[in-house]
Motif scaffolding. Structure first.
Motif, PDB file in Angstrom:
ATOM      1  N   THR A   1      -2.023   0.606  -2.912  1.00 51.14           N
ATOM      2  CA  THR A   1      -1.656  -0.731  -2.563  1.00 51.14           C
ATOM      3  C   THR A   1      -0.263  -1.141  -2.485  1.00 51.14           C
ATOM      4  O   THR A   1       0.407  -0.244  -2.999  1.00 51.14           O
ATOM      5  N   SER A   2       0.096  -2.001  -1.833  1.00 54.65           N
ATOM      6  CA  SER A   2       1.621  -2.482  -1.748  1.00 54.65           C
ATOM      7  C   SER A   2       2.042  -2.820  -3.145  1.00 54.65           C
ATOM      8  O   SER A   2       3.243  -2.702  -3.300  1.00 54.65           O
ATOM      9  N   ASN A   3       1.398  -3.403  -3.991  1.00 55.00           N
ATOM     10  CA  ASN A   3       1.716  -3.789  -5.243  1.00 55.00           C
ATOM     11  C   ASN A   3       1.513  -2.541  -6.381  1.00 55.00           C
ATOM     12  O   ASN A   3       0.603  -2.428  -7.227  1.00 55.00           O
TER      13      ASN A   3
ATOM     14  N   ASN B   1       7.208   1.608  -4.487  1.00 54.39           N
ATOM     15  CA  ASN B   1       8.181   0.906  -3.523  1.00 54.39           C
ATOM     16  C   ASN B   1       8.196   1.753  -2.067  1.00 54.39           C
ATOM     17  O   ASN B   1       9.085   1.489  -1.324  1.00 54.39           O
ATOM     18  N   ALA B   2       7.209   2.284  -1.547  1.00 52.17           N
ATOM     19  CA  ALA B   2       7.057   3.011  -0.252  1.00 52.17           C
ATOM     20  C   ALA B   2       7.165   1.792   0.802  1.00 52.17           C
ATOM     21  O   ALA B   2       7.814   2.230   1.720  1.00 52.17           O
TER      22      ALA B   2
ATOM     23  N   VAL C   1      -2.032  11.767   1.178  1.00 52.12           N
ATOM     24  CA  VAL C   1      -2.001  13.050   0.943  1.00 52.12           C
ATOM     25  C   VAL C   1      -3.751  13.546   0.863  1.00 52.12           C
ATOM     26  O   VAL C   1      -4.176  14.630   1.190  1.00 52.12           O
ATOM     27  N   LEU C   2      -4.450  12.551   0.706  1.00 46.99           N
ATOM     28  CA  LEU C   2      -6.071  12.773   0.441  1.00 46.99           C
ATOM     29  C   LEU C   2      -6.455  12.647   2.003  1.00 46.99           C
ATOM     30  O   LEU C   2      -7.338  13.628   2.289  1.00 46.99           O
TER      31      LEU C   2
ATOM     32  N   MET D   1      -2.065   6.157   3.379  1.00 47.50           N
ATOM     33  CA  MET D   1      -0.674   5.484   3.152  1.00 47.50           C
ATOM     34  C   MET D   1       0.269   6.444   2.122  1.00 47.50           C
ATOM     35  O   MET D   1      -0.412   6.838   1.107  1.00 47.50           O
ATOM     36  N   PRO D   2       1.522   6.414   2.273  1.00 49.68           N
ATOM     37  CA  PRO D   2       2.192   7.028   1.421  1.00 49.68           C
ATOM     38  C   PRO D   2       1.855   6.441  -0.066  1.00 49.68           C
ATOM     39  O   PRO D   2       1.768   5.156  -0.174  1.00 49.68           O
TER      40      PRO D   2
END
Length: 635
Positions: A75-77, A374-375, A289-290, A369-370
């Motif tokens: 997640t972004s958090n 803080n990506a 990656v998964l 998503m990476p």
């Protein structure tokens, strides 16, 4: 299938079967509202209703954390990724344990008056014990000691046992295995009283998992011992291997095949109006990656565990149309990693979608998503995170829509009454799937059993089949069973495609054979144990507790893997400490069992709080000796 409200019937503890109710009321000569003899069949159904290994709170707290820590979702958090703010806590086993206590009490009371009548419920009693062990394993996996052997006994003891002891994890695993052995012996043999075989009460659809089939329950029970065995490998390897051998010695009772419609697996559905949850936990997007690993190997399970992104051919064309209409003013952008898969032509100065490049639909719709912390603020990942909030928007026909370019976890594999809106161009007619469907969960399977057997064979167990056989069967069973569950839950795109350039996501002919030719999906003497653990990981994606336990036991994925790497959460490469257990809290001094709780924490060496370094260092009993995260197997 019966509806839940019918299944429940009079299942609550203290209720009474109302068949021949007038005779019963005459017998007790009292007001019917105070009858106290429950029907044991309905008690079992109530216990099955309370058997919930993956409820909302587990997903909202523990499971979502485990998915993030386990590099399944992001997640972004992520600033406090390794600092769990809360947890669902222990106590889930008590929901079924208290029902088992009542069943035991009723059978014991009945036995004093009529031993033959009581003996009719021995199979039911053993089935309930198996459910309790399953939930007990999950409770202790991340929390350690807990009340178990003396728990939920207060109403049956004089004086009331209000301060049950905290059993150590070592004591519990000894009890778990002994209980499963005894339950299996009961279920796999005739019940005899005074030299005569006693017919067992038929549960029928009061048991909505196996319909009272004793052979299937005995197989589940015997095979469940492998869940115990693999957890003992680092603390008592000798016993773990013995359990594996004992399980396979009962060859007619090992869950190594799915069966017709996966009926051998423990598939759970409470009824036609049961949707599992009314809430919406949001574990996030799959990690790059998964998902890259699964797509590159064309593993069909990526289609069952994760959702297609929003960029179908209609949406792609909407991006092209917006670009042609607005020209230099257009801020919308198809990410480069998606644009590379699009075949288009230019007609009258405008791009026109022609089709998908290899590997084609549906594979070109799955992107992770990476996971780097803080990506979202890293320019290298602008195409993924759209930090300005403008790139993934399209405005056409006086309508503006935002699209998801990555694949979220497919939560219609969690909840049956979610609505889905099919992605389309702005201004197009909205098409939704709003049908509420009964929810199907899979809590134990032939895939899991075969992968445990492959692991145990590789670490030294004497078993009848080769590790390669168990491994291949484990992969096949896993893919086929999750395909069945995805179909039963009618997740988006399983039954129908939305536009002419889309493909459905159900398992296709030849996919399994092709999958087993991939290097990471076959044993060849190189990294074999790692490959088995990778498959356990994939099989457990919708069973996050087991996924994380497997990762913790094995050190897989590894930081040096040639197949599926454990990626560093930090861009600078520095270590990022992950918890190995869930946090414990200070407790309530007014709680009658407060002193036992505090003593258990002291005996385990556990301190209070959510600090990741502490939770990494202070391990539960069977985790001692296991490798560090990402280090790989250490057998």
């Amino acid at each position: 299938m019966m509806k839940l409200k019918y299944l429940l019937g009079t299942a609550l503890i203290g209720s009474l079967s109302f068949s021949s109710c007038m005779d019963k009321f005459a017998e007790i000569n009292t007001d019917p509202s105070i009858v106290t003899t429950p029907d044991i069949r309905y008690l079992f159904t109530q216990g099955l209703n309370e058997f919930i290994p993956s409820d909302y709170w587990s997903w909202y707290y523990d499971f979502t954390n485990m998915l993030h820590w386990g590099q399944v979702t992001v997640t972004s958090n992520t600033n406090l990724l390794n600092q769990p703010a809360n947890s669902s806590g222990t106590g889930n086993v008590l929901r079924v344990l208290k029902i088992m206590r009542e069943i035991d009490y009723q059978i014991q009371t009945m036995s004093e008056e009529d031993p033959v009548k009581a003996a009719q419920y021995k199979y039911v009693q053993a089935m309930m014990k198996t459910l309790v062990v399953y939930m007990g394993i999950q409770d202790t996996d991340m929390y350690g000691s807990m009340p178990y052997s003396e728990a939920a006994l207060a109403r049956y003891t004089d004086p009331a046992l209000l301060t049950p002891k905290y059993d150590t994890q070592e004591e519990m695993f000894t009890s778990f295995d002994e209980d499963l052995v005894q339950a299996f012996k009961t279920l796999s043999n005739p019940v005899v009283v005074n030299g005569e075989s006693v017919s067992q009460i038929s549960l029928g659809y009061q048991d909505y998992v196996y319909q009272g089939d004793a052979k299937k329950w005995a197989t589940f029970c015997n095979s469940l011992r492998l869940k115990v065995a693999v957890r003992l490998l680092h603390v008592n390897k000798k016993r773990a291997l013995e359990i594996a051998q004992e399980v396979t010695n009962n060859s007619d009772y090992v869950l190594t095949a799915n069966g017709t419609d996966c009926s051998n697996n423990f598939i759970y559905n409470q009824g036609s109006e049961w949707y599992h949850s009314q809430e919406d936990p949001t574990p996030g997007y799959g990690t790059k990656v998964l998902i890259d690993f699964m797509v590159q190997n064309q593993d069909p399970r990526v289609r069952f565990f994760f959702a297609k992104n929003d960029l179908n051919s209609k949406v792609i064309q909407a991006f092209f149309d917006s670009e042609a209409e607005l020209g230099d003013k257009c801020e919308s952008k198809i990410p480069d990693f998606i644009m590379d898969k699009i075949d288009y032509e230019v007609v009258n100065g405008k791009k026109v979608f022609k089709g998908w490049k290899a590997p084609g639909e549906p594979w070109v719709r799955y992107y992770g998503m990476p996971l780097t912390i803080n990506a979202s603020s890293d320019e290298a990942y602008t195409d993924y995170y759209d930090p300005t909030g403008k790139l993934h928007k399209v405005k056409l026909n006086d309508t503006e829509l935002t699209y998801e370019v990555a694949s979220a976890m497919q939560m219609e594999m969690y909840e049956g009454n979610r609505d889905y809106t099919f992605p389309d161009a702005p201004g197009a007619e909205i098409v939704q799937d709003k049908t509420d469907r009964p929810f199907y969960a899979m809590y134990f399977s032939a895939g899991e059993v075969n992968l445990y057997l492959a692991e145990l064979k590789l670490v030294g167990a004497t078993l009848p089949q080769s590790a390669q056989t168990y491994f291949n069967d484990g992969i096949k069973n896993s893919v086929e069973a999750w395909d069945y569950i995805a179909g039963a839950n009618h997740i988006p795109y399983y039954d129908n495609a939305f536009d002419a350039n889309e493909a459905t996501i159900g398992l296709k002919n030849g996919e399994l054979d092709a999958l087993l030719t991939k290097d990471a999906y076959k044993l060849n003497g190189t990294d074999d144990l790692e490959k088995v653990y990778i498959q356990q990981r994939l099989n457990f994606i919708f069973m996050p507790n087991d996924m994380y336990v497997s990762m913790r036991r094995s050190g897989v994925p590894t930081k040096t893997s040639k197949y599926l790497k454990f990626e560093n959460f930090r861009k600078d490469g520095a270590d990022y400490i992950l918890p190995r257990r869930c946090p414990m809290f200070s407790g309530d001094p007014t709680d009658q069992n407060y002193n036992n709780y505090q003593q258990a924490l002291k005996d385990e060496g556990f301190t209070i709080g959510s600090n990741a370094e502490v939770l990494n260092k202070e391990r539960v009993w069977y985790d001692n000796g296991a490798p560090e995260f990402g280090a790989g197997p250490n057998f």
